[in-house]
Design an enzyme around this catalytic site. Structure first.
Site, mmCIF file in Angstrom:
data_model
loop_
_atom_site.group_PDB
_atom_site.id
_atom_site.type_symbol
_atom_site.label_atom_id
_atom_site.label_comp_id
_atom_site.label_asym_id
_atom_site.label_seq_id
_atom_site.Cartn_x
_atom_site.Cartn_y
_atom_site.Cartn_z
ATOM 1 N N ARG A 37 0.858 -1.552 0.037
ATOM 2 C CA ARG A 37 -0.201 -0.002 0.440
ATOM 3 C C ARG A 37 0.627 0.894 -0.040
ATOM 4 N NH1 ARG A 37 -3.927 -1.092 -2.138
ATOM 5 N NH2 ARG A 37 -5.001 -2.560 -1.655
ATOM 6 N N HIS A 67 11.289 -5.024 -4.716
ATOM 7 C CA HIS A 67 9.935 -4.562 -5.728
ATOM 8 C C HIS A 67 9.683 -3.375 -4.579
ATOM 9 C CE1 HIS A 67 6.757 -4.404 -8.448
ATOM 10 N NE2 HIS A 67 6.639 -5.194 -9.012
ATOM 11 N N TYR A 70 3.050 -1.644 -5.599
ATOM 12 C CA TYR A 70 2.618 -1.178 -6.544
ATOM 13 C C TYR A 70 2.209 -0.023 -7.152
ATOM 14 C CZ TYR A 70 2.503 -6.349 -6.816
ATOM 15 O OH TYR A 70 2.924 -7.851 -6.914
ATOM 16 N N HIS A 107 7.013 -0.527 -10.981
ATOM 17 C CA HIS A 107 6.236 -0.637 -12.528
ATOM 18 C C HIS A 107 6.077 1.236 -12.737
ATOM 19 C CE1 HIS A 107 3.780 -4.201 -10.717
ATOM 20 N NE2 HIS A 107 5.094 -4.694 -10.805
ATOM 21 N N GLU A 142 10.189 -2.292 -14.994
ATOM 22 C CA GLU A 142 9.329 -3.694 -15.468
ATOM 23 C C GLU A 142 8.322 -3.908 -16.954
ATOM 24 O OE1 GLU A 142 7.783 -5.820 -12.625
ATOM 25 O OE2 GLU A 142 6.298 -7.672 -13.066
ATOM 26 N N ASP A 175 8.297 -9.741 -17.128
ATOM 27 C CA ASP A 175 7.766 -10.330 -16.817
ATOM 28 C C ASP A 175 7.155 -11.328 -17.674
ATOM 29 O OD1 ASP A 175 4.916 -11.597 -15.471
ATOM 30 O OD2 ASP A 175 5.610 -9.907 -13.719
ATOM 31 N N HIS A 178 3.195 -10.697 -17.928
ATOM 32 C CA HIS A 178 3.024 -9.461 -18.547
ATOM 33 C C HIS A 178 3.514 -8.920 -19.844
ATOM 34 C CE1 HIS A 178 3.732 -7.203 -13.949
ATOM 35 N NE2 HIS A 178 2.215 -8.076 -13.956
ATOM 36 N N HIS A 210 10.755 -12.231 -14.895
ATOM 37 C CA HIS A 210 9.649 -12.694 -13.860
ATOM 38 C C HIS A 210 8.987 -13.291 -14.153
ATOM 39 C CE1 HIS A 210 8.724 -8.806 -11.033
ATOM 40 N NE2 HIS A 210 9.996 -9.243 -10.903
ATOM 41 N N ASP A 223 -2.934 -9.004 -17.232
ATOM 42 C CA ASP A 223 -2.310 -9.375 -15.699
ATOM 43 C C ASP A 223 -2.944 -9.506 -14.350
ATOM 44 O OD1 ASP A 223 -0.330 -9.058 -14.027
ATOM 45 O OD2 ASP A 223 0.100 -6.577 -13.544
ATOM 46 N N HIS A 225 -1.882 -13.662 -12.900
ATOM 47 C CA HIS A 225 -0.722 -14.760 -12.598
ATOM 48 C C HIS A 225 -0.771 -16.051 -12.640
ATOM 49 C CE1 HIS A 225 2.642 -11.287 -11.777
ATOM 50 N NE2 HIS A 225 1.774 -10.646 -12.420
ATOM 51 N N GLU A 255 6.611 -15.184 -9.653
ATOM 52 C CA GLU A 255 5.217 -14.103 -8.371
ATOM 53 C C GLU A 255 3.833 -14.770 -8.778
ATOM 54 O OE1 GLU A 255 6.215 -10.919 -10.883
ATOM 55 O OE2 GLU A 255 6.925 -9.499 -9.104
HETATM 56 ZN ZN ZN Z 1 1.929 -9.020 -12.488
HETATM 57 FE FE FE Z 2 5.641 -8.902 -12.284
HETATM 58 FE FE FE Z 3 5.955 -6.086 -10.636
#
Ligand code: ZN
Ligand code: FE
Ligand code: FE
Length: 276
Positions: A37, A67, A70, A107, A142, A175, A178, A210, A223, A225, A255
């Site tokens: 968050r 990472h 997000y 990202h 990414e 990724d 992605h 990834h 997106d 996974h 991931e």
């Molecule tokens: Zn993703």
């Molecule tokens: Fe990723």
């Molecule tokens: Fe990511």
């Protein structure tokens, strides 16, 4: 031989992550620099980090991937939110600098209707300010699925960011879910996709992968996974990717929607692809 690992929880600290990684035969891992968050990072424990680094070295780990949360959007519309995101980036870079030689992946961001050019210049401005301190960190952009106004859904967009920043300390993390969702057919045309990556971005800029299967068909821009072999990319293609000679030296991080036992199985599977 690539390095294999998965996303781990940072709650127990760095030595705990190294131990957990070792217990599932991983020799790299990824972790969030702070709560996803984007709340304030807790004060880094430099002794824990130094000991973890020594253990990684003793066990021949590859580079780690830290990472960003997000929620860190360097090209969000409100100036004060953008300043906050840039502040998160600067603080995170200080943290990752305490693990010299490792990667900070993020990202690129969503331009939320401001347009691609504006978004890219805002991302570049934040990156340039983060890079001013000359820290021993390589920042990774990414590759994204291109959902909504997400920037980085094409290799060209990442190239535009690289050009705007013009620093050798910025690379790319690919990724698999992605790029597939973004329309790059790594299942039936891996060579073509890697050639395009090399032409547009340069394979020398590719620093990490990834490894995820995708719940959606090629070009879906969703997106989501999937566990390895349970999605549209499939095991044959994933096996070709992780054993590709051009990618042989890179950290590859799972991931997938798994707990630790599932990750252990998938890491064993990935290693079996290399040995065969
Ligand atoms: Zn993703
Ligand atoms: Fe990723
Ligand atoms: Fe990511």
């Amino acid at each position: 031989m690539p390095y294999f690992g998965c996303h781990l929880s940072p709650t127990g600290g760095y030595q705990a992550m190294v131990r957990t990684a070792g217990s599932i035969d991983a020799d790299t891992f990824q972790f969030f620099t702070r709560n996803p968050r984007g709340s304030r990072a807790k004060k880094p424990d430099d002794q824990d980090m130094a000991l973890a680094l020594a253990q990684m070295k003793a066990q021949s780990f590859g580079p780690l991937v830290a990472h960003a949360p997000y929620t860190m959007n360097l090209c969000t519309k409100e100036p004060q939110n953008r300043d906050f995101a840039a502040q998160v980036l600067r603080e995170d870079l200080q943290l990752v600098a305490m693990l010299p030689g490792n990667f900070y992946n993020f990202h690129p961001g969503s331009h939320v209707g401001q347009g691609l050019q504006t978004g890219i210049s805002q991302i570049a401005a934040a990156l340039c300010s983060g890079l001013e301190n000359d820290l021993p960190v390589t920042i990774l952009l990414e590759t994204m699925a291109g959902k909504g106004s997400e920037i980085g859904g094409s290799f060209q967009e990442l190239r535009m960011i690289l050009d705007a920043v013009a620093s050798s300390r910025v690379g790319v993390c690919l990724d698999t879910c992605h790029v597939w969702d973004g329309g790059y057919d790594i299942r039936d045309n891996l060579e073509g996709v890697l050639e395009e990556f090399d032409r547009v971005i340069g394979l020398d800029r590719l620093k990490a992968l990834h490894i995820n299967d995708s719940k959606n068909p090629l070009g879906a821009r969703k997106d989501r996974h999937a566990c390895l072999g349970e999605g549209f990319i499939g095991l044959d293609a994933l096996s070709r990717i992780v054993s590709h000679p051009a990618l042989a030296h890179l950290p590859m991080v799972l991931e997938t929607p798994n707990e630790l036992p599932g990750y252990a199985k998938e890491i064993a599977l990935l290693r079996s692809f290399i040995k065969s």
